[in-house]
Design a protein around this motif. Structure first.
Motif, mmCIF file in Angstrom:
data_model
loop_
_atom_site.group_PDB
_atom_site.id
_atom_site.type_symbol
_atom_site.label_atom_id
_atom_site.label_comp_id
_atom_site.label_asym_id
_atom_site.label_seq_id
_atom_site.Cartn_x
_atom_site.Cartn_y
_atom_site.Cartn_z
ATOM 1 N N ARG A 192 18.625 9.291 9.401
ATOM 2 C CA ARG A 192 19.601 9.803 8.425
ATOM 3 C C ARG A 192 19.019 9.891 7.004
ATOM 4 O O ARG A 192 19.543 10.623 6.172
ATOM 5 N N ALA A 193 17.972 9.130 6.725
ATOM 6 C CA ALA A 193 17.514 8.985 5.331
ATOM 7 C C ALA A 193 16.302 9.852 5.010
ATOM 8 O O ALA A 193 15.398 9.432 4.292
ATOM 9 N N MET A 194 16.283 11.079 5.493
ATOM 10 C CA MET A 194 15.146 11.955 5.212
ATOM 11 C C MET A 194 15.002 12.233 3.719
ATOM 12 O O MET A 194 13.894 12.202 3.169
ATOM 13 N N ARG A 195 16.107 12.530 3.063
ATOM 14 C CA ARG A 195 16.038 12.811 1.630
ATOM 15 C C ARG A 195 15.586 11.582 0.850
ATOM 16 O O ARG A 195 14.762 11.673 -0.071
ATOM 17 N N GLU A 196 16.119 10.440 1.194
ATOM 18 C CA GLU A 196 15.761 9.210 0.493
ATOM 19 C C GLU A 196 14.293 8.847 0.742
ATOM 20 O O GLU A 196 13.617 8.319 -0.156
ATOM 21 N N SER A 197 13.800 9.136 1.939
ATOM 22 C CA SER A 197 12.390 8.910 2.229
ATOM 23 C C SER A 197 11.511 9.764 1.322
ATOM 24 O O SER A 197 10.525 9.282 0.744
ATOM 25 N N ALA A 198 11.872 11.027 1.192
ATOM 26 C CA ALA A 198 11.118 11.924 0.312
ATOM 27 C C ALA A 198 11.185 11.453 -1.139
ATOM 28 O O ALA A 198 10.195 11.530 -1.887
ATOM 29 N N GLN A 199 12.329 10.920 -1.537
ATOM 30 C CA GLN A 199 12.486 10.413 -2.899
ATOM 31 C C GLN A 199 11.580 9.211 -3.148
ATOM 32 O O GLN A 199 11.011 9.065 -4.237
ATOM 33 N N CYS A 200 11.438 8.357 -2.132
ATOM 34 C CA CYS A 200 10.554 7.191 -2.261
ATOM 35 C C CYS A 200 9.117 7.645 -2.525
ATOM 36 O O CYS A 200 8.433 7.113 -3.411
ATOM 37 N N GLU A 201 8.675 8.617 -1.754
ATOM 38 C CA GLU A 201 7.304 9.106 -1.932
ATOM 39 C C GLU A 201 7.125 9.756 -3.297
ATOM 40 O O GLU A 201 6.112 9.550 -3.974
ATOM 41 N N GLU A 202 8.119 10.530 -3.714
ATOM 42 C CA GLU A 202 8.038 11.211 -5.004
ATOM 43 C C GLU A 202 8.055 10.217 -6.162
ATOM 44 O O GLU A 202 7.306 10.348 -7.137
ATOM 45 N N THR A 203 8.887 9.179 -6.048
ATOM 46 C CA THR A 203 9.029 8.202 -7.129
ATOM 47 C C THR A 203 7.821 7.292 -7.256
ATOM 48 O O THR A 203 7.343 7.010 -8.366
ATOM 49 N N ILE A 204 7.322 6.807 -6.121
ATOM 50 C CA ILE A 204 6.243 5.816 -6.125
ATOM 51 C C ILE A 204 4.872 6.470 -6.027
ATOM 52 O O ILE A 204 3.890 5.984 -6.598
ATOM 53 N N GLY A 205 4.804 7.573 -5.315
ATOM 54 C CA GLY A 205 3.529 8.247 -5.105
ATOM 55 C C GLY A 205 2.983 7.911 -3.730
ATOM 56 O O GLY A 205 2.965 6.731 -3.335
ATOM 57 N N ARG A 206 2.546 8.927 -3.004
ATOM 58 C CA ARG A 206 2.077 8.738 -1.630
ATOM 59 C C ARG A 206 0.929 7.728 -1.567
ATOM 60 O O ARG A 206 0.978 6.771 -0.780
ATOM 61 N N GLN A 207 -0.069 7.914 -2.386
ATOM 62 C CA GLN A 207 -1.236 7.038 -2.325
ATOM 63 C C GLN A 207 -0.902 5.628 -2.783
ATOM 64 O O GLN A 207 -1.342 4.644 -2.178
ATOM 65 N N ARG A 208 -0.117 5.506 -3.835
ATOM 66 C CA ARG A 208 0.247 4.178 -4.339
ATOM 67 C C ARG A 208 1.082 3.421 -3.318
ATOM 68 O O ARG A 208 0.875 2.221 -3.088
#
Length: 511
Positions: A100-116
């Motif tokens: 259910r949390a696809m959008r929130e997952s994308a937000q996590c990556e955008e906020t924190i950064g994929r590599q970080r």
């Protein structure tokens, strides 16, 4: 001396009693069926887990000559339970397969950064993990979020039921997407970025920690003696690796279950660019000062889907001989499977791909059907697809951790001789079939034995109880016959993943 290990899977709980020698003294399993109230949702009443644990424990322990000296729990990852100030569940447990949390997952990556995010946690953002789902709850179920004292692991919830501290071992804490795998603590940086309080999460401690002893009430429900020590296990994959002797560099473990996971052990997390590119998970082992790196994909879930399509959803679970009946179904399909490649390309991605893309939108496809295709063809086609998928993730893992020639195999999938032959041939690697297929429970029992002093160390226990039964070498002729089909499989898979955003949006995304 006997040790009781209980492993709580996503659809079945299993209890196994081991002697100190590793011999199985008794075992019992109990199934439960998840609920799917909306597309992308997967939940279960957490009391079903507790009921299954009690039934399995009582049944496995009831006729033992030597009473259980310690109980240890392991479980699948990511599933969590929101509890209130009294430790009561506020809603159904949200399962790992919930997306259910696809959008929130994308937000996590955008906020924190994929590599970080990867450098801190050893994981990449995905809706399977609790953090995105907790953010979803904050937005969509604010009354639940506001009333939550703690978001517990499944084991933590069961410990709370036993009136013990609801600890999370390092391996299961790692599966939240907010645990620093090098500092062995919740990440202040990640929690600040997503605006979550550290107090909402359980205290992380090493696997093998004694959480307490059973009081008389809990002992009665579990069919054990009052005062029995309870030991904290961990994530089923590292526990299974321990049960297969994969506790250091040089060995790779393959667990063939609902998911199929290839796991390599190391003295430090593997956080290099190859691991990042392959979307690998690298996190804490249940063995102290050791880490695991895993690549995995949906496996048994595809086989089970096809079984239930033919024989009825949950048809076997209501019978006392459920496992034997289900095994007979698979044996019949395998007996009638055609010789040589089927020509079918079947991807197992009912709930998305895992490594290397981790694309939750991808879906399973069947290509190559003809009027002559029957159920045995499709069954073998599924096994072929799983072998192709294993080949892909083995290549991804090898690029990050180094090449390997041997794989130590356990799990329900080892009951399929054809499936094993295909895996060996298509990967070109030797498969070591372990003597004790209940490796997750064996690893869990080893943790219990070390905790109470039955074994002097993890290493001594592994040397004494872990054995392999046979070695399967790859068949070059079989491998050669599948070159064309393997190539087509990879092409189809690539197309499915590339086009997934166009064709496989969720209902919420379309809205």
């Amino acid at each position: 001396m006997s040790l009781l290990a209980i492993d709580i899977g996503s659809s079945r709980c299993k209890a196994v009693v081991f002697a100190a020698s590793g011999a199985i003294l008794a075992q019992h399993s109990s199934s439960y069926i998840p609920e799917f109230p909306r597309p992308g949702f997967a939940e279960i009443n957490p009391e079903k887990f507790w009921d299954a644990v009690c039934v399995c424990s009582r049944t496995a322990a009831k006729d033992l000559k030597d009473p259980v000296h310690a109980l240890c729990l392991s479980s699948h990852g990511e599933t969590f339970v929101a509890v209130d100030s009294q430790g009561r569940p506020l809603m159904a447990a949200i399962l790992n397969q919930d997306s259910r949390a696809m959008r929130e997952s994308a937000q996590c990556e955008e906020t924190i950064g994929r590599q970080r995010l990867f450098k801190i946690t050893g994981h990449l953002a995905h809706p399977m993990y609790p953090i995105p789902k907790i953010l979803w709850l904050r937005k969509n179920r604010p009354e639940v979020f506001a009333s939550t004292r703690s978001f517990l692991t499944l084991i933590g919830y069961l410990l709370e039921k036993m009136r013990h501290p609801p600890y999370a071992d390092y391996s299961l804490a790692s599966r939240f997407l907010a645990f620093d795998v090098q500092k062995l603590s919740w990440s202040d940086e990640i929690l600040a970025a997503v605006e979550l309080d550290k107090k909402l999460f359980p205290v992380p401690v090493p696997a093998g920690t004694i959480t307490g002893r059973l009081n008389s009430e809990m002992a009665n429900q579990l069919g054990l003696l009052s005062g029995t020590p309870v030991v904290l296990g961990g994530h089923d994959q590292p526990c299974g690796a321990l049960g297969a002797g994969v506790i250091g560099g040089g060995r790779v473990y393959d667990s063939i279950g609902t998911y199929e996971s290839l796991l390599a052990a190391s003295a430090a997390p593997i956080l290099n660019d190859k691991a990042l590119d392959g979307s690998l998970n690298s996190y804490c082992h249940v063995v102290a000062d050791t880490f695991v790196t895993i690549a995995y994909f949906p496996s048994g879930i595809m086989v089970k889907w096809f079984h239930d399509l033919l024989y009825g959803n949950g048809a076997c679970e209501v019978r006392s001989d459920a496992q034997d009946l289900e095994s007979s179904h698979y044996a019949s399909l395998e007996t009638h499977a055609p010789k040589g490649p089927t020509g079918l390309c079947i991807t197992p991605h009912l709930i998305g791909t895992c490594n290397p893309e981790f694309n939750p939108r991808a879906r399973g496809l069947i290509s190559g059907l003809t009027p002559a295709t029957d159920r045995a063809h499709i069954y073998k086609g599924i096994l072929e697809g799983l072998a192709c998928e294993l080949t892909i993730v083995a290549e991804v893992l090898a690029e990050a951790v180094g090449e390997f020639e041997d794989i130590y195999v356990t799990g329900g999938g080892t009951r399929s001789a054809l499936g094993l032959q295909l895996r060996a041939a298509l990967t070109g690697r030797r498969l070591h079939i372990m003597s004790r297929q209940e490796s997750v429970c064996l690893g869990t029992a080893i943790l219990a034995g070390v905790a109470i002093g039955e074994y002097a160390s993890i290493q001594q226990a592994v040397a004494g109880v872990v054995e392999e039964s046979s070695v399967l070498h790859p068949d070059p002729a079989m491998a050669a016959s599948y070159r064309g089909q393997t190539k087509r499989y990879k092409q189809l898979r690539s197309t499915v993943v590339e086009q997934s955003e166009r064709f496989f949006l969720t209902d919420e995304e379309e809205a």
